[in-house]
Design a protein around this motif. Structure first.
Motif, PDB file in Angstrom:
ATOM      1  N   GLU A  76      57.181  41.252  47.125  1.00  0.00           N
ATOM      2  CA  GLU A  76      57.048  40.326  48.256  1.00  0.00           C
ATOM      3  C   GLU A  76      55.681  40.450  48.927  1.00  0.00           C
ATOM      4  O   GLU A  76      55.028  39.445  49.233  1.00  0.00           O
ATOM      5  N   LEU A  77      55.237  41.695  49.161  1.00  0.00           N
ATOM      6  CA  LEU A  77      53.961  41.902  49.846  1.00  0.00           C
ATOM      7  C   LEU A  77      52.776  41.494  48.981  1.00  0.00           C
ATOM      8  O   LEU A  77      51.774  40.980  49.491  1.00  0.00           O
ATOM      9  N   THR A  78      52.885  41.737  47.680  1.00  0.00           N
ATOM     10  CA  THR A  78      51.798  41.348  46.778  1.00  0.00           C
ATOM     11  C   THR A  78      51.640  39.834  46.743  1.00  0.00           C
ATOM     12  O   THR A  78      50.516  39.305  46.725  1.00  0.00           O
ATOM     13  N   LYS A  79      52.760  39.108  46.752  1.00  0.00           N
ATOM     14  CA  LYS A  79      52.698  37.642  46.788  1.00  0.00           C
ATOM     15  C   LYS A  79      52.028  37.156  48.076  1.00  0.00           C
ATOM     16  O   LYS A  79      51.252  36.201  48.077  1.00  0.00           O
ATOM     17  N   GLU A  80      52.341  37.834  49.177  1.00  0.00           N
ATOM     18  CA  GLU A  80      51.866  37.382  50.486  1.00  0.00           C
ATOM     19  C   GLU A  80      50.439  37.839  50.788  1.00  0.00           C
ATOM     20  O   GLU A  80      49.623  37.077  51.328  1.00  0.00           O
ATOM     21  N   TYR A  81      50.121  39.119  50.439  1.00  0.00           N
ATOM     22  CA  TYR A  81      48.852  39.710  50.872  1.00  0.00           C
ATOM     23  C   TYR A  81      47.913  40.112  49.741  1.00  0.00           C
ATOM     24  O   TYR A  81      46.796  40.553  50.008  1.00  0.00           O
ATOM     25  N   GLY A  82      48.356  40.014  48.505  1.00  0.00           N
ATOM     26  CA  GLY A  82      47.481  40.386  47.384  1.00  0.00           C
ATOM     27  C   GLY A  82      47.532  41.867  47.082  1.00  0.00           C
ATOM     28  O   GLY A  82      48.561  42.530  47.257  1.00  0.00           O
ATOM     29  N   LYS A  83      46.397  42.407  46.627  1.00  0.00           N
ATOM     30  CA  LYS A  83      46.357  43.798  46.170  1.00  0.00           C
ATOM     31  C   LYS A  83      46.611  44.792  47.301  1.00  0.00           C
ATOM     32  O   LYS A  83      46.469  44.478  48.472  1.00  0.00           O
ATOM     33  N   GLY A  84      46.962  46.023  46.884  1.00  0.00           N
ATOM     34  CA  GLY A  84      47.121  47.101  47.846  1.00  0.00           C
ATOM     35  C   GLY A  84      48.547  47.452  48.174  1.00  0.00           C
ATOM     36  O   GLY A  84      48.804  48.385  48.951  1.00  0.00           O
ATOM     37  N   PHE A  85      49.510  46.729  47.576  1.00  0.00           N
ATOM     38  CA  PHE A  85      50.916  46.969  47.899  1.00  0.00           C
ATOM     39  C   PHE A  85      51.764  47.153  46.639  1.00  0.00           C
ATOM     40  O   PHE A  85      52.919  46.761  46.601  1.00  0.00           O
ATOM     41  N   ASP A  86      51.166  47.752  45.611  1.00  0.00           N
ATOM     42  CA  ASP A  86      51.947  48.055  44.419  1.00  0.00           C
ATOM     43  C   ASP A  86      52.929  49.181  44.739  1.00  0.00           C
ATOM     44  O   ASP A  86      52.877  49.794  45.820  1.00  0.00           O
TER      45      ASP A  86
END
Length: 355
Positions: A76-86
């Motif tokens: 969800e976070l990767t879709k919304e904010y891009g990299k850095g939330f793997d």
């Protein structure tokens, strides 16, 4: 006045050298900007970790449920904010909160904090006393991230505890890490750029990254102090059908065996392990002396979200590997930390070259 005090953190001095004066203003302003961004980044990651831990620990939560939370959040976070939330990053945030439960109480734009990247490296250290010591030394001596990583990897804390000549050990450390001490490292840090939403430069060649990792793995293993002697890089192995090149070859004089290392940039496959088994057979036939133990192979993956290492020995030598070889091999966590640090330094150096 408070506003006046805030302005004074930007160094202003009028001398006969206008170039030097202007550079000083820019450097101090960049440092102040980093301190503000860094404090917010550290706070953000701490609160993210706190929320994740609270969710995992509330009620009757199973390990499977915790993994599902991380996976779902990451998507969800990767879709919304891009990299850095793997997934790996989210686990680090949770671990950060657990290891530093009180740190947010002192966070402010003026806080004397290390960078988030420093804390990410410190999370590798399970020994609380050692971690606190590294944290204090990193702050008081202004260690760069790479200096911190190298000192942890080479067991600097424990060597300082045991030595009868700490001054000599410290001086050696400073000499060996002097090349890593970039006063503006924090400005070019890709983690900060990522946090600010700056676009990543994707022009970096994968082969260059692989070469950088291999360069530093060679130094890393030599510095472990577990009997490694360097033999060759890109060693040519010729068969009737094809030519092969082994990334790194060492001889371990404690184990009395050759150690072969091959680095892969993608997920490790059965074919990769099978190829290493072939290297081992060929090495045992062509290079091993009668009094040497069987050759050991290590397949490494530069994608640290995947299986990082596979150790390879021929089947009839598995008992030897379990009883003796493992004592002198770097752990998967040590290898993962070193590869992750080198990836980060690679991108940092590329950014420096561009500016």
């Amino acid at each position: 006045m408070k506003d006046r005090q805030d302005l004074e953190v930007i160094k202003y001095e009028k001398t006969a050298d206008i170039v030097s004066d202007v550079k000083s203003i820019i450097d101090s302003a960049q440092k102040r900007a980093f301190q503000s961004v860094n404090a917010v980044l550290v706070m953000r990651n701490w609160f993210l970790g706190k929320r994740i831990v609270e969710e995992e620990l509330s009620g009757e939560r199973t390990d499977r449920y915790g993994k599902e939370i991380i996976a779902s959040l990451s998507d969800e976070l990767t879709k919304e904010y891009g990299k850095g939330f793997d997934k790996s990053s989210l686990y680090k945030f949770a671990k950060f909160y657990q290891k530093y439960p009180q740190i947010v109480d002192s966070v402010s734009p003026q806080s004397k904090l290390l960078s988030w990247t420093h804390y990410r490296v410190l999370l590798q250290v399970e020994d609380t006393d050692a971690r606190e010591w590294y944290e204090n030394e990193a702050y008081n001596q202004a260690w760069s991230v790479r200096t911190l990583q190298r000192n942890i990897s080479t067991q600097y804390y424990y060597r300082m505890l045991k030595t009868q000549n700490p001054i000599a050990v410290e001086q050696e450390m400073k000499e060996l890490t002097s090349q890593y001490q970039n006063k503006l490292e924090f400005i070019k840090n890709p983690v900060i750029a990522e946090f600010l939403g700056m676009q990543e430069d994707t022009s970096y060649l994968e082969s260059d990254l692989e070469q950088c990792i291999i360069d530093n793995l060679q130094k890393f293993l030599m510095e472990l102090g577990k009997g490694y002697a360097f033999v060759a890089r890109q060693q040519h192995i010729h068969t009737e059908k094809e030519d092969y090149y082994i990334d790194l070859v060492f001889y371990n004089y404690i184990l009395k065996c050759f150690v072969l290392i091959d680095l892969k940039t993608k997920k490790i496959t059965h074919q990769d392990v099978g190829q290493m088994d072939m290297y081992i057979r060929m090495y045992d036939e062509l290079k091993k002396s009668e009094d040497d133990n069987p050759t050991l192979g290590i397949v490494l993956c530069s994608d640290t979200d995947e299986d990082i290492a596979r150790y390879s020995v021929l089947h009839d030598n598995e008992q030897l590997f379990a009883s003796k070889y493992k004592l002198y091999l770097p752990s998967e966590e040590e290898l993962k930390a070193e590869i992750e640090a080198q990836k980060e330094m690679f991108y940092l150096q590329k950014k420096e070259m561009e500016e």
